[in-house]
Design an enzyme around this catalytic site. Sequence first.
Site, short mmCIF file in Angstrom:
data_model
loop_
_atom_site.label_atom_id
_atom_site.label_comp_id
_atom_site.label_asym_id
_atom_site.label_seq_id
_atom_site.Cartn_x
_atom_site.Cartn_y
_atom_site.Cartn_z
N TYR B 88 -14.50 -35.38 -37.36
CA TYR B 88 -13.81 -35.69 -35.98
C TYR B 88 -13.55 -37.09 -35.40
CZ TYR B 88 -14.00 -35.07 -30.71
OH TYR B 88 -13.46 -35.45 -29.34
N SER B 171 -17.99 -30.87 -41.26
CA SER B 171 -17.97 -30.99 -39.64
C SER B 171 -16.66 -30.44 -39.06
CB SER B 171 -18.18 -32.39 -39.32
OG SER B 171 -18.38 -32.50 -37.84
N GLN B 172 -15.79 -31.30 -38.53
CA GLN B 172 -14.44 -30.72 -38.13
C GLN B 172 -13.69 -30.30 -39.24
OE1 GLN B 172 -11.72 -32.69 -34.84
NE2 GLN B 172 -11.16 -33.35 -36.88
N ASP B 258 -29.57 -30.40 -37.79
CA ASP B 258 -28.46 -30.94 -37.37
C ASP B 258 -28.16 -30.85 -35.81
OD1 ASP B 258 -25.80 -31.84 -37.00
OD2 ASP B 258 -24.95 -30.44 -38.39
N HIS B 288 -26.74 -33.67 -39.84
CA HIS B 288 -25.15 -33.41 -39.92
C HIS B 288 -24.86 -33.66 -41.41
CE1 HIS B 288 -21.69 -32.17 -38.28
NE2 HIS B 288 -21.05 -33.37 -38.39
#
Lengths: 291, 317
Positions: B88, B171-172, B258, B288
Amino acid sequence: MSADRNAYWAGVADEVYGLADSSVNVEELPERSNDECVAYGVQYQGIGGYPLFAYLTLPRGDGPYVPLFQATGYASVVGVPTRERSVKYAVFAPCHRGQRLADSGYQAAYPGLLTDGLPGASSYVWRSVVADSLRAIDVFLGRPEVDGSRLAIAGNDLGALLASLRPDVKSLLVVTPLLLLDGPGRASGTFAYPLQEYNDFHRTYGNQWGEALETLSLYDPIGGATDIFANTMIACVSGEKSAADFLAATIPGGAEVYVNIGRGFIDHAAQENWLADATGAPRTPGPFLPR
Amino acid sequence: MITSDPSLFTSSVVKPDDFDQYWADTLGATDTVPLNPRLTPDEMRSTDEIEVFEARYDSYGDIEIAGWYARPRNFAGKLPGYLFVPGYVSEPKLPNDLALRGYAAFSAAPRGKLRSNSVFNPGYPGLLAHNITKREEYGYRGFYMDAVQAFDFLAGLDEVDETRIGVQGGSQGGALTLLVASLRPDQVACGSAGAPYLCSMMDSAALTHSYPYEEINDYLRIHPEHESAVRETLDLHDIHNFVDRIRCPMIVSVGMRDDVVPPETGFAVFDQIGSTDKKFYSYEDCGHDAGTGDGHVAIVDAFMDSHLSPIAVGGAA
């Protein structure tokens, strides 16, 4: 600290000191505030009149609070301080020139930032990065909500360099990645960015490498480590341990070196708990909310 | 439903009735924009072993998108392709490491990232809530297309074997991995999604105070009357609703502590993945990082290599 190093950083400090009476604008950010803490946007000037920005968060309460200064990292984005920190510290998260929210005159590149302006010591962009950080500390400590006698810094090894230039730093948490500590030396053993930037510069501008190394030595925290008086933890990965150990051994009061075990929740807790203990702030649950 | 056992979580995401049509229309609108791929050599980032290029292409809404492309300097025949999709807030990495491993590697900078933000620049925080009550103007609509177009860019290169292209990110980047594999189900050879974001988004916001999901909480704190409109927009863009289309081998990892991407949502999206060749990795005491410091990087590398067969490249930097 060597004479050359002293003179170099004294010149930067003088320029920053000249901004002492420049304007600072603080504005609440309602959308980033919540029932536990209030967020502000802070606008101020860096050297050369450069417009800078920082997030400031304060716990809801009376204060004064332990001031936690978040040294900028190698990234385009500076985030809103975490709830975990904002509920117990006054947190200042500045953007240096080139990062988002402070990029009106200069846009940092990734890769690119780590070697921009080399080889000259006066043209190296990190001279401004450090100056912006020193100015940010002054702005932060000018806030009435903070207890300036308990200043803490957290961040990559830029934080260690700042602590060597600011004897009022009482607690210092240095976290991976280490960019400045023997950066060119450690780069020779990797092709991973951001350290790879040093290799790229060396390969491309070999005839300027000697001068670049002299400049980069001014930014290596090891050169100022004897001036660090903060209670210090260096949290690193195993590949950085020898460099971290060397820095710890050079700091007059020593430092705790924590090697991450690779499980983020545990490593995060170890670092945040150390910071709380060092600053006298309460230990609090981590950011993972109970289920 | 939120429970103390993340594996028992039930997502509240609903697939809108017009979901398939909306994305068919969006892909159709994207197809009307010529990709116009451009590569410019970057000598400073290239070495004796690899060549690096700055990449540009055009995407949904006629917006120019940037990326990095890297490949081995010496090769014969076709190279396997490796699409790396970014997180992100992070800038897309320069994939020299992947080129050194023997891949033709593309790292995309979807709209809003540096070098792709001259027109669209909602910032961070900002992107997740950009036009969040205007379903057809939501920021991620075009952002998703930029990721799909990055895959098409890579697949269209002469030196790339279009039957051996994988997608990977965390993640993203994990979300975009699942998205691209969903929207290019007959072309993506394999994928690895770490801590996939943008899954069960409204549930996620209720499970954390951490950004980026905190952007949703921030918005609803100021505009509680917009909750139904926010949910409608997010359901239309929730990765949870795409993944039943996936046909390729896929691995997914989560960190069980996370705070950024709640692990529950990783379990839920994994269950929805259409491929029968899929594997889930959960990492205790990880956040994360989702196991990247605990051995998962080697698992990802081995998985991608086993499906894509990279060439041997001599030396290092």
